[in-house]
Design an enzyme around this catalytic site. Structure first.
Site, PDB file in Angstrom:
ATOM      1  N   ARG A  53      -4.098   3.494   3.403  1.00 46.71           N
ATOM      2  CA  ARG A  53      -3.269   3.039   4.520  1.00 46.71           C
ATOM      3  C   ARG A  53      -3.779   3.559   5.865  1.00 46.71           C
ATOM      4  NH1 ARG A  53       1.715   2.241   1.347  1.00 46.71           N
ATOM      5  NH2 ARG A  53       3.271   1.182   2.597  1.00 46.71           N
ATOM      6  N   ARG A  99      14.979  -7.414  -0.131  1.00 43.55           N
ATOM      7  CA  ARG A  99      14.274  -6.929  -1.320  1.00 43.55           C
ATOM      8  C   ARG A  99      15.172  -5.998  -2.145  1.00 43.55           C
ATOM      9  NH1 ARG A  99       8.515  -4.155  -0.923  1.00 43.55           N
ATOM     10  NH2 ARG A  99       9.471  -2.622   0.433  1.00 43.55           N
ATOM     11  N   ARG A 136      15.907  -0.060  -1.413  1.00 42.92           N
ATOM     12  CA  ARG A 136      15.206   1.161  -1.021  1.00 42.92           C
ATOM     13  C   ARG A 136      15.731   1.669   0.316  1.00 42.92           C
ATOM     14  NH1 ARG A 136       8.909  -0.230  -1.540  1.00 42.92           N
ATOM     15  NH2 ARG A 136       8.930   1.008   0.356  1.00 42.92           N
TER      16      ARG A 136
HETATM   17  P1  AMP Z   1       5.347   1.305  -0.193  1.00 40.43           P
HETATM   18  O1  AMP Z   1       6.151   1.306  -1.437  1.00 40.43           O
HETATM   19  O2  AMP Z   1       3.897   1.011  -0.434  1.00 40.43           O
HETATM   20  O3  AMP Z   1       5.929   0.429   0.891  1.00 40.43           O
HETATM   21  O4  AMP Z   1       5.384   2.808   0.384  1.00 40.43           O
HETATM   22  C1  AMP Z   1       6.604   3.387   0.798  1.00 40.43           C
HETATM   23  C2  AMP Z   1       6.340   4.615   1.660  1.00 40.43           C
HETATM   24  O5  AMP Z   1       5.595   5.582   0.916  1.00 40.43           O
HETATM   25  C3  AMP Z   1       5.512   4.357   2.907  1.00 40.43           C
HETATM   26  O6  AMP Z   1       6.282   3.891   3.997  1.00 40.43           O
HETATM   27  C4  AMP Z   1       4.943   5.764   3.170  1.00 40.43           C
HETATM   28  O7  AMP Z   1       5.906   6.619   3.726  1.00 40.43           O
HETATM   29  C5  AMP Z   1       4.664   6.264   1.738  1.00 40.43           C
HETATM   30  N1  AMP Z   1       3.292   5.894   1.305  1.00 40.43           N
HETATM   31  C6  AMP Z   1       2.936   5.080   0.274  1.00 40.43           C
HETATM   32  N2  AMP Z   1       1.598   4.968   0.167  1.00 40.43           N
HETATM   33  C7  AMP Z   1       1.084   5.723   1.165  1.00 40.43           C
HETATM   34  C8  AMP Z   1      -0.240   6.006   1.615  1.00 40.43           C
HETATM   35  N3  AMP Z   1      -1.316   5.464   1.025  1.00 40.43           N
HETATM   36  N4  AMP Z   1      -0.373   6.840   2.681  1.00 40.43           N
HETATM   37  C9  AMP Z   1       0.684   7.399   3.292  1.00 40.43           C
HETATM   38  N5  AMP Z   1       1.951   7.164   2.936  1.00 40.43           N
HETATM   39  C10 AMP Z   1       2.169   6.331   1.882  1.00 40.43           C
END
Ligand code: AMP
Length: 210
Positions: free
Chosen positions: A84, A123, A156
């Site tokens: 990310r 969602r 979420r």
């Molecule tokens: P997601 O389920 O992919 O939308 O991730 C939810 C949250 O987890 C994000 O908003 C970040 O706070 C954290 N997160 C997930 N993957 C990453 C990553 N690769 N780098 C940093 N934070 C992450």
């Protein structure tokens, strides 16, 4: 899988995982699982996640190293939500080099911002197996229950409107530059992700077969 929050990375990754028989590795799911189990990692991650911010690169690279390059690591996988930041992408390239591994493709999912906000606020996720639903486009057969395992569906914490805006800002600043990074490596495939999940899936498979 690259793209803003809510563009459908998780949904598409779950489908691709079934289609190709390789695991989907979602860093968001790994972190949410750690929060639920109240581990040290979970407590640390929760502070950032609840504000819609990114968890520090060092923590994330540690998780990836453990998941992808340990003794029990899978041979092929779909990365959903990682990398990310440019630092994460560079760290991942370094790990690939060290382990003689390669990146086959980066799918960049694209959709309009208003559509993304609508998708995120409708969602729902299964508390038990992480299956994804959307009350507008992919509702469960029984309200509030997962079709796969009958687990409870929940919204979420970070899918609430105030946090969504911040996550989109963070995406633009920190993650969007990865599109250029992967384009320059010649592995980027741009996907129009504004249609229904089945249409987007067809689009992806078409591009992967190209
Ligand atoms: P997601 O389920 O992919 O939308 O991730 C939810 C949250 O987890 C994000 O908003 C970040 O706070 C954290 N997160 C997930 N993957 C990453 C990553 N690769 N780098 C940093 N934070 C992450």
């Amino acid at each position: 899988m690259l793209g803003p929050p809510g563009v459908g990375k998780g949904t598409q990754a779950q489908q691709l995982s079934k289609e190709f028989g390789i695991p989907q590795i979602s860093t968001g799911d790994i972190l949410r699982d750690a929060i639920q189990k109240k581990t040290v990692l979970g407590e640390k991650a929760n502070t950032f996640m609840s504000r819609g911010e990114l968890v520090p690169d060092k923590v994330m690279l540690g998780i990836i190293q453990e998941t992808l390059f340990s003794e029990h690591a899978p041979e092929g996988y779909i990365l959903d939500g990682f990398p990310r930041t440019v630092a994460q992408a560079m760290g991942l390239q370094k790990l690939f080099e060290e382990h003689n591994d390669t990146l086959s493709a980066v799918l960049s999912l694209e959709a309009d911002e208003n559509q993304i906000v609508r998708r995120l606020s409708s969602r729902r996720t299964c508390q038990n197996c992480n299956a994804l639903y959307n009350l507008l486009t992919m509702p469960p057969k029984i309200e509030g229950k997962c079709d796969v395992c009958s687990g409870e569906l929940y919204q979420r914490n970070d899918d609430r409107i105030e946090t969504i805006r911040n996550r989109l800002r963070v995406y633009k600043q920190q993650t969007e530059p990865l599109i250029g990074f992967y384009k320059s490596l010649g592995v980027l495939k741009s996907i129009n992700a504004s249609g229904l999940p089945e249409e987007v899936q067809k689009n992806i498979i078409g591009q992967l077969e190209d």
